[in-house]
Design a protein around this motif. Structure first.
Motif, short mmCIF file in Angstrom:
data_model
loop_
_atom_site.label_atom_id
_atom_site.label_comp_id
_atom_site.label_asym_id
_atom_site.label_seq_id
_atom_site.Cartn_x
_atom_site.Cartn_y
_atom_site.Cartn_z
N ASP A 227 1.68 -8.07 4.02
CA ASP A 227 0.35 -7.63 3.57
C ASP A 227 0.42 -7.00 2.19
O ASP A 227 1.48 -6.99 1.55
CB ASP A 227 -0.33 -6.70 4.60
N THR B 57 0.42 -3.99 1.29
CA THR B 57 1.35 -2.86 1.22
C THR B 57 2.76 -3.33 0.89
O THR B 57 3.49 -2.66 0.13
CB THR B 57 1.34 -2.08 2.55
N HIS C 5 4.58 2.28 -3.94
CA HIS C 5 4.28 2.96 -2.67
C HIS C 5 5.55 2.91 -1.83
O HIS C 5 6.31 1.95 -1.88
CB HIS C 5 3.11 2.25 -1.96
N HIS D 220 6.62 -4.48 8.33
CA HIS D 220 6.08 -3.51 9.30
C HIS D 220 5.10 -4.16 10.27
O HIS D 220 4.56 -3.49 11.12
CB HIS D 220 5.44 -2.32 8.57
N VAL E 101 4.71 1.62 13.72
CA VAL E 101 5.35 1.72 12.39
C VAL E 101 6.03 3.07 12.15
O VAL E 101 7.10 3.13 11.56
CB VAL E 101 4.29 1.43 11.30
N ARG E 102 5.38 4.16 12.59
CA ARG E 102 5.94 5.49 12.22
C ARG E 102 7.01 5.96 13.20
O ARG E 102 6.93 5.69 14.40
CB ARG E 102 4.80 6.52 12.16
N GLU F 13 8.06 5.56 7.75
CA GLU F 13 7.38 4.33 8.17
C GLU F 13 8.33 3.17 8.02
O GLU F 13 8.86 2.93 6.92
CB GLU F 13 6.12 4.08 7.31
N ILE G 77 8.39 0.62 5.06
CA ILE G 77 7.53 1.12 3.97
C ILE G 77 8.17 2.34 3.30
O ILE G 77 8.45 2.32 2.11
CB ILE G 77 6.11 1.46 4.50
N GLU H 148 -0.57 -5.26 14.39
CA GLU H 148 -0.49 -4.06 13.54
C GLU H 148 -1.67 -3.96 12.58
O GLU H 148 -2.37 -2.94 12.55
CB GLU H 148 0.87 -4.01 12.81
N ILE I 110 -4.89 -1.04 12.52
CA ILE I 110 -5.32 -0.20 11.38
C ILE I 110 -6.84 -0.07 11.39
O ILE I 110 -7.40 1.02 11.18
CB ILE I 110 -4.83 -0.85 10.06
N VAL J 86 -5.33 6.22 7.65
CA VAL J 86 -4.04 5.56 7.42
C VAL J 86 -3.31 5.40 8.75
O VAL J 86 -3.45 6.23 9.65
CB VAL J 86 -3.17 6.35 6.41
N ASN J 87 -2.58 4.26 8.84
CA ASN J 87 -1.70 4.02 9.98
C ASN J 87 -2.50 3.94 11.29
O ASN J 87 -3.73 3.86 11.28
CB ASN J 87 -0.61 5.13 10.00
C1 BGC Z 1 0.56 -0.04 7.14
C2 BGC Z 1 0.40 1.29 7.79
C3 BGC Z 1 0.92 2.36 6.86
C4 BGC Z 1 0.19 2.26 5.53
C5 BGC Z 1 0.63 3.32 4.51
C6 BGC Z 1 -0.10 -0.04 5.80
O1 BGC Z 1 0.04 -1.31 5.23
O2 BGC Z 1 -0.03 -1.10 7.90
O3 BGC Z 1 1.08 1.29 9.03
O4 BGC Z 1 0.71 3.63 7.43
O5 BGC Z 1 0.41 0.98 4.98
O6 BGC Z 1 1.97 3.22 4.19
#
Ligand code: BGC
Ligand code: NAP
Ligand code: ZN
Length: 365
Positions: free
Chosen positions: A38, A40, A49, A63, A87-88, A115, A118, A151, A155, A302-303
């Protein structure tokens, strides 16, 4: 085992060789099937990030995963069961904290979580991964092939739960929704508003010309495409209608403020994008007044937590199957994994249509 890792800000994703991880007590070993990509992931690859685990210079990406339990390792899971990891995780060197104990890691502030894929912890783009069993959400066999969409849908489950909670003190009957962004998150959310959530009128904003695969999906859903080059977000009420809900998934920072104007009285905007720093002028007084005099709300989100993953699994089972065929524009094996990251690599993706959602396949289903 093979894994896909990156040195954030310094390179493109690469295949690396790593040892198969050993599950600790309370953890299961999972064989990875598919992992989605995605916006992110691109932010992580660019180094704007997230970040690597302590003491490492690269990060295993990924993730949005679905896998199959290889070794339950004494947990309640069963070998062969399809699962999606949340994820976390607690920060490295810690077992848990109050947010994780309450089942609300998505509400933890920075420093109280890592995460996977991430920030601070390796992700799921590897042939195997381990995870605490309580961070693995079962998915039905029939959904395994699209399990990597749980996932991102989770969100939206969270964001809309929080948005609705801000309107729960009065009789709120939302009918119109505007999604900002026609990337994978925006499209999945527009599909939810139109189908599972049953909104009467749904709009989705982009900045692309027809023909475009994402606009074709919107047309097929019955969602009205709004071109931000013709109709800025703040002018949407005059051109279309004021919106009961706005869902921002562009990461374009001006949209956070323009959403206030796009809202109907008593409406709520959920902000999802993660923009970089950007200074620009707004009429703060007017926007402040607008929020107050029309009972409008803005909520950042978020998340997502395990309950949102469970809700997302249910949503996934209700979305039409043609949607997956059109939104998932490419699933690539390890031998051509670069094609899953067309914006980050020099891979020849000219043959692909503009991608919407891509995934890496570690094992076919
Ligand atoms: C993820 C979340 C994450 C967020 C911030 C998103 O793309 O799907 O799980 O918390 O990014 O890092
Ligand atoms: P994405 O694929 O990059 O999608 C963003 C979309 O917004 C793109 O299609 C882009 O259009 C469009 N866009 C950007 N600026 C625009 C503008 N001014 N007018 C019209 N359209 C515009 O990313 P994604 O995966 O869908 O995620 C969307 C955002 O949500 C990202 O910022 C991501 O970081 C964030 N996110 C947040 C969470 C969370 O937990 N809060 C979770 C997932 C994702 P073009 O493609 O035509 O440029
Ligand atoms: Zn994501």
């Amino acid at each position: 085992m093979k894994a896909i890792a990156v040195e954030p800000g310094a390179g493109s994703p690469e295949l690396v060789e790593l040892p198969v991880p050993e599950p600790a007590a309370g953890e299961a070993l999972v064989r990875t099937l598919r992992v989605g990509v995605d916006g992110t992931d691109y932010e992580v690859i660019d180094g704007c990030h997230g970040g690597v685990p302590d003491g490492d210079d690269r990060l295993v990406l990924g993730h949005e995963a679905v896998g199959v339990v290889e070794d339950p390792n004494g947990t309640d899971l069963e070998r062969g069961q399809y699962v999606v990891p949340t994820v976390r995780r607690p920060p490295s060197g810690t077992e848990t904290n109050a947010y994780f104990e309450r089942g609300e890691p998505d509400m933890a502030p920075e420093g109280e979580y890592v995460e996977r894929g991430i920030v601070g912890a390796h992700g799921f783009m590897a042939e195997y991964f381990t995870s605490p069993a309580d961070a693995l959400v079962p998915v039905p066999d029939a959904l395994a092939h699209v399990g990597f969409l749980v996932e991102p849908i989770s969100i939206t489950e969270k964001a809309l739960e929080h948005a609705a909670a801000t309107r729960s003190a009065f009789d709120w009957q939302p009918e119109s929704a505007l999604v900002l962004g026609n990337g994978s998150l925006g499209l999945l959310t527009a599909a939810m508003f139109e189908t599972t959530l049953g909104y009467d009128r749904v709009y989705c904003l982009g900045r692309r010309d027809r023909p475009d695969p994402s606009i074709a999906v919107l047309d097929e859903l019955g969602v009205t495409y709004v071109d931000s080059r013709e109709t800025p977000v703040s002018e949407i009420p005059e051109t279309y209608e004021p919106m009961d809900v706005v869902y921002e998934a562009t990461g374009y920072a001006k949209h956070a403020f323009e959403s206030i104007d796009a809202l109907a009285p008593n409406g709520v905007a959920a902000l999802l994008g993660v923009p970089g720093d950007w200074s620009f002028e707004v009429d703060g007084g007017r926007l402040h007044r607008e929020l107050v005099l029309h009972n409008k709300a803005l909520v950042g989100s978020v998340n997502s937590n395990r309950e949102h993953f469970a809700a997302a699994t249910d949503t996934l089972s209700q979305l039409p199957s043609w949607l997956f065929e059109e939104v998932v524009t490419g699933i690539y094996g390890l031998e051509e994994f670069e094609r899953a990251f067309p914006a980050a690599t020099t891979a020849d993706s000219a043959a692909d249509d503009t991608p919407i959602k891509t995934a890496v396949e570690f094992e076919s289903i």
